[in-house]
Design an enzyme around this catalytic site. Sequence first.
Site, short mmCIF file in Angstrom:
data_model
loop_
_atom_site.label_atom_id
_atom_site.label_comp_id
_atom_site.label_asym_id
_atom_site.label_seq_id
_atom_site.Cartn_x
_atom_site.Cartn_y
_atom_site.Cartn_z
N CYS A 81 92.44 -85.52 -67.76
CA CYS A 81 92.66 -86.22 -68.72
C CYS A 81 93.23 -87.47 -68.09
O CYS A 81 93.61 -87.70 -66.88
CB CYS A 81 93.79 -85.75 -69.42
SG CYS A 81 93.68 -83.91 -70.13
N ASP A 82 93.22 -88.48 -69.09
CA ASP A 82 94.08 -89.84 -68.75
C ASP A 82 94.57 -90.62 -70.09
O ASP A 82 93.92 -90.32 -70.95
CB ASP A 82 92.84 -90.84 -68.11
CG ASP A 82 93.59 -92.03 -67.45
OD1 ASP A 82 94.06 -91.86 -66.45
OD2 ASP A 82 93.97 -93.14 -68.17
N SER A 83 95.76 -90.89 -70.14
CA SER A 83 96.57 -91.42 -71.30
C SER A 83 96.87 -92.90 -70.73
O SER A 83 97.15 -93.23 -69.75
CB SER A 83 97.83 -90.57 -71.41
OG SER A 83 97.79 -89.29 -71.79
#
Length: 211
Positions: A81-83
């Site tokens: 994931c990346d936010s």
Amino acid sequence: MTTVSVVLGSASPARLRVLRAAGLDPRVIVSDVDEDAVLRTLHGAPPAEVVVRLAGAKADAVVATILAGAHHTTDTVVLTCDSMLLFDGALSGKPHTVDAACAQWRRMRGRSAELLTGHWVSRIRDSRIVGTAQASAATTIHFADIDDATVDAYAATGEPLAVAGAFTLDGLGGWFVEAIDGDPSSVIGIGLPTVRGLLADVGVDVTSLWR
């Protein structure tokens, strides 16, 4: 029935806590991706694409690490994931410094922003990738109108320096989030409903992963 193992490609303790609370017990393999270098190649891309591509770069690195192991045969799903926070039309990640965190909070207090999280699921079987799926999730965050002393006190804790958008929902920053519109788990860093759908796309029923 073959047991599918789970790998979380993230150093985030918050993501690990979310998955463990939801019944998974993933092995953690942290990618060594240079996020700033990836971002430079994505200049001008739509924000949702940016976070998904960053998650994909992490997936590539973690999958390569797994496949480099001798005779990998285990059926494995890799979650990455990346936010980033979309505020006033610009994306921001981790502020890294107290000054940057304070400046960001002084801009966004009393206002709203979108927390975008890119998700990537890769399935490996018989030493090869047999499926991938990806998606982004967006959640609107409504921030409290906190005063300068509170901003300074929060930044001084160090918590907002290492998290996307300079805030947490499940930590000290939760005191300063008035409301959210969307998936809470996505704000923490990994959206369970999104991941459930992506797992289904690569042929894995999430209930089969419960420990």
